[in-house]
Design an enzyme around this catalytic site. Structure first.
Site, PDB file in Angstrom:
ATOM      1  N   GLU A  53       0.041   0.898  10.583  1.00 40.83           N
ATOM      2  CA  GLU A  53       0.508  -0.201   9.232  1.00 40.83           C
ATOM      3  C   GLU A  53       1.343  -1.160  10.300  1.00 40.83           C
ATOM      4  OE1 GLU A  53      -0.167  -1.909   6.716  1.00 40.83           O
ATOM      5  OE2 GLU A  53       1.446  -3.294   7.076  1.00 40.83           O
ATOM      6  N   HIS A 115       6.184   1.954   6.022  1.00 42.05           N
ATOM      7  CA  HIS A 115       5.536   0.814   6.116  1.00 42.05           C
ATOM      8  C   HIS A 115       5.795  -0.091   7.411  1.00 42.05           C
ATOM      9  CE1 HIS A 115       4.019  -2.393   2.891  1.00 42.05           C
ATOM     10  NE2 HIS A 115       3.330  -2.597   4.096  1.00 42.05           N
ATOM     11  N   HIS A 134       8.718   3.649   1.247  1.00 42.98           N
ATOM     12  CA  HIS A 134       8.504   3.925  -0.130  1.00 42.98           C
ATOM     13  C   HIS A 134       8.551   5.218  -0.569  1.00 42.98           C
ATOM     14  CE1 HIS A 134       7.478  -0.311   0.321  1.00 42.98           C
ATOM     15  NE2 HIS A 134       6.546  -0.387   1.172  1.00 42.98           N
ATOM     16  N   ASN A 168       7.909  -5.152   2.348  1.00 43.37           N
ATOM     17  CA  ASN A 168       6.857  -5.002   3.265  1.00 43.37           C
ATOM     18  C   ASN A 168       7.281  -4.723   4.836  1.00 43.37           C
ATOM     19  OD1 ASN A 168       4.329  -5.782   4.821  1.00 43.37           O
ATOM     20  ND2 ASN A 168       3.748  -6.201   2.515  1.00 43.37           N
ATOM     21  N   ASN A 224       4.652 -11.193   4.081  1.00 43.52           N
ATOM     22  CA  ASN A 224       4.214 -10.040   4.734  1.00 43.52           C
ATOM     23  C   ASN A 224       4.934  -9.873   5.901  1.00 43.52           C
ATOM     24  OD1 ASN A 224       2.636  -7.808   5.639  1.00 43.52           O
ATOM     25  ND2 ASN A 224       0.706  -8.509   4.467  1.00 43.52           N
ATOM     26  N   ASP A 269      -1.023 -10.721   8.357  1.00 44.21           N
ATOM     27  CA  ASP A 269      -0.351  -9.590   8.109  1.00 44.21           C
ATOM     28  C   ASP A 269       0.985  -9.496   9.138  1.00 44.21           C
ATOM     29  OD1 ASP A 269       0.687  -7.131   7.302  1.00 44.21           O
ATOM     30  OD2 ASP A 269      -1.325  -6.664   6.571  1.00 44.21           O
ATOM     31  N   ASN A 270       0.780  -8.425   9.778  1.00 40.71           N
ATOM     32  CA  ASN A 270       1.925  -8.440  10.819  1.00 40.71           C
ATOM     33  C   ASN A 270       1.961  -9.130  11.914  1.00 40.71           C
ATOM     34  OD1 ASN A 270      -0.340  -6.870  11.505  1.00 40.71           O
ATOM     35  ND2 ASN A 270       0.527  -4.819  10.554  1.00 40.71           N
TER      36      ASN A 270
HETATM   37  C1  NAG Z   1      -0.994  -4.764  10.647  1.00 38.69           C
HETATM   38  O1  NAG Z   1      -1.290  -4.357   9.443  1.00 38.69           O
HETATM   39  C2  NAG Z   1      -2.580  -3.881   8.942  1.00 38.69           C
HETATM   40  C3  NAG Z   1      -2.589  -3.488   7.336  1.00 38.69           C
HETATM   41  O2  NAG Z   1      -1.536  -4.298   6.803  1.00 38.69           O
HETATM   42  C4  NAG Z   1      -3.014  -2.947   9.759  1.00 38.69           C
HETATM   43  O3  NAG Z   1      -4.468  -2.750   9.297  1.00 38.69           O
HETATM   44  C5  NAG Z   1      -3.247  -3.159  11.180  1.00 38.69           C
HETATM   45  O4  NAG Z   1      -3.414  -2.153  11.824  1.00 38.69           O
HETATM   46  C6  NAG Z   1      -1.563  -3.449  11.538  1.00 38.69           C
HETATM   47  N1  NAG Z   1      -1.599  -4.051  13.029  1.00 38.69           N
HETATM   48  C7  NAG Z   1      -0.678  -3.677  13.697  1.00 38.69           C
HETATM   49  C8  NAG Z   1      -0.758  -4.264  15.048  1.00 38.69           C
HETATM   50  O5  NAG Z   1       0.156  -2.853  13.398  1.00 38.69           O
HETATM   51 CA    CA Z   2       2.340  -5.863   6.420  1.00 39.75          CA
END
Ligand code: NAG
Ligand code: CA
Ligand code: NAG
Ligand code: CA
Length: 325
Positions: A53, A115, A134, A168, A224, A269-270
């Site tokens: 994640e 997370h 979580h 998150n 996010n 996202d991240n």
């Molecule tokens: C970023 O988050 C997504 C899911 O929320 C995940 O699939 C992905 O691997 C993450 N990427 C990194 C670089 O952490």
């Molecule tokens: Ca995220």
């Protein structure tokens, strides 16, 4: 006459619904399809079958990876086991991952569900890892000290607060000080789904320190990933369902003022920040429908964007470009 009114109301309701259905599809980017791209220097890292994640790389090349997230509404590859934090040494020729042991008497390993993560290094070079957790669908921030010799994490503290209900991601600005995104306003699962479906955009960002906790940005449609520029002057927040990254100016009193927003054609996202150039590397979901309604026959893709940050008159002027799928 009564029939006419009923018919008109029904028509209006239907039009509103169709309109809403359309905006829901747009927010999820439901129509986007991507083709796989061959990346010659891309290698699969073995031993992370339960998903990754978030990722954080220390200046010495050691990387922490949060793995095994269970999140309501998202397909889990790890439904019956606790999550874990993995360590990877990027200096190695062929890096492998190692699960970090967790020590500290008060920590409940069986409900660990990590997370977003972030690190903070203090003036004595002690490395702290802050992890959004979580346990039983709640949100906490776990504070660990990294024991490099022992390859383990010493649990120091669990942080809970009423302004941290749906965490998150976090970005640490001190050993117990951080900015955090709440991806929803409501805690109740039923209200959470309506909040997302209706696009209320009540998600928000909080600054936390032991002495002060406050909301620093709000009105977001699923806040996010969050990160900070290498000079500590700007905070970046990914707004997943608006497909935007917001750039905020950070003040000495920790408040944030919006400076500018970048538009993407993907669910952002991240965010990782290159420590040298300040560029943003953004992990994205091209099609959110496939993420929230998982089908193994037609799995969701992911893609990485690199956003080059160019400073102009002391302000970050950004240019975004796609890097690969
Ligand atoms: C970023 O988050 C997504 C899911 O929320 C995940 O699939 C992905 O691997 C993450 N990427 C990194 C670089 O952490
Ligand atoms: Ca995220
Ligand atoms: C924080 O600092 C900024 C910039 O100096 C100022 O505009 C703002 O009013 C301050 N806010 C609070 C709550 O102190
Ligand atoms: Ca993070």
């Amino acid at each position: 006459m009564a029939k006419l009114i009923v018919l008109t109301l029904l028509g209006m309701g239907l039009a509103l619904f169709k309109n809403h259905q359309f905006s829901y599809q747009t927010r999820l980017n439901a129509l986007r399809e991507v083709q796989p791209i061959e990346l010659p220097n891309c290698n699969l890292v073995k031993g992370i079958e339960t998903g990754s994640e978030d990722l954080e790389i220390l200046p010495n090349g050691l990387a922490f990876i949060s793995s095994g997230l269970q999140y309501p509404g998202i397909k889990s590859f790890n439904p019956n086991n606790p999550g874990k934090i993995l360590l990877m040494d990027l200096n190695e020729e062929d890096p492998t991952v190692l699960e970090l042991g967790i020590t500290g008497s008060k920590f409940d390993l069986s409900s660990f569900n990590p997370h977003g993560i972030s690190t903070f290094t203090d003036e004595d070079n002690a490395v702290y890892l802050l992890v959004v957790n979580h346990p039983d669908a709640k949100s906490t921030v776990e504070l660990f000290k990294f024991q490099e010799e022992e390859k383990s994490l010493l649990h120091l503290k669990t942080i809970r607060h009423k302004l941290l209900p749906n965490l998150n991601d976090i970005v640490a600005v001190g050993p117990e000080h951080f900015y955090a995104t709440n991806d929803h306003y409501f805690l109740d699962p039923y209200l959470r789904s309506w909040e997302m479906y209706l696009g209320l955009a009540w998600s928000y960002v909080v600054y936390y320190s032991p002495s002060e906790v406050r909301v620093v940005a709000e009105g977001l449609d699923f806040a996010n990933g969050i990160n900070i520029s290498p000079d500590g002057k700007y905070v970046y927040v990914a707004e997943l369902l608006a497909h935007k990254i917001h750039v905020y100016e950070k003040h000495a009193n920790w408040t944030l003022t919006p400076l500018k927003s970048l538009d993407f054609n993907t669910l952002v996202d991240n965010i990782s920040v290159d420590p040298e150039t300040g560029d943003l590397w953004v992990g994205c979901h091209p099609n959110g429908m496939k993420v929230f309604f998982y089908d193994s026959e037609n799995p969701p893709a992911s893609e990485v964007y690199r956003t080059i940050v160019i400073m102009f008159n002391g302000n970050p002027f950004c240019l975004s470009l796609v890097f690969g799928y």
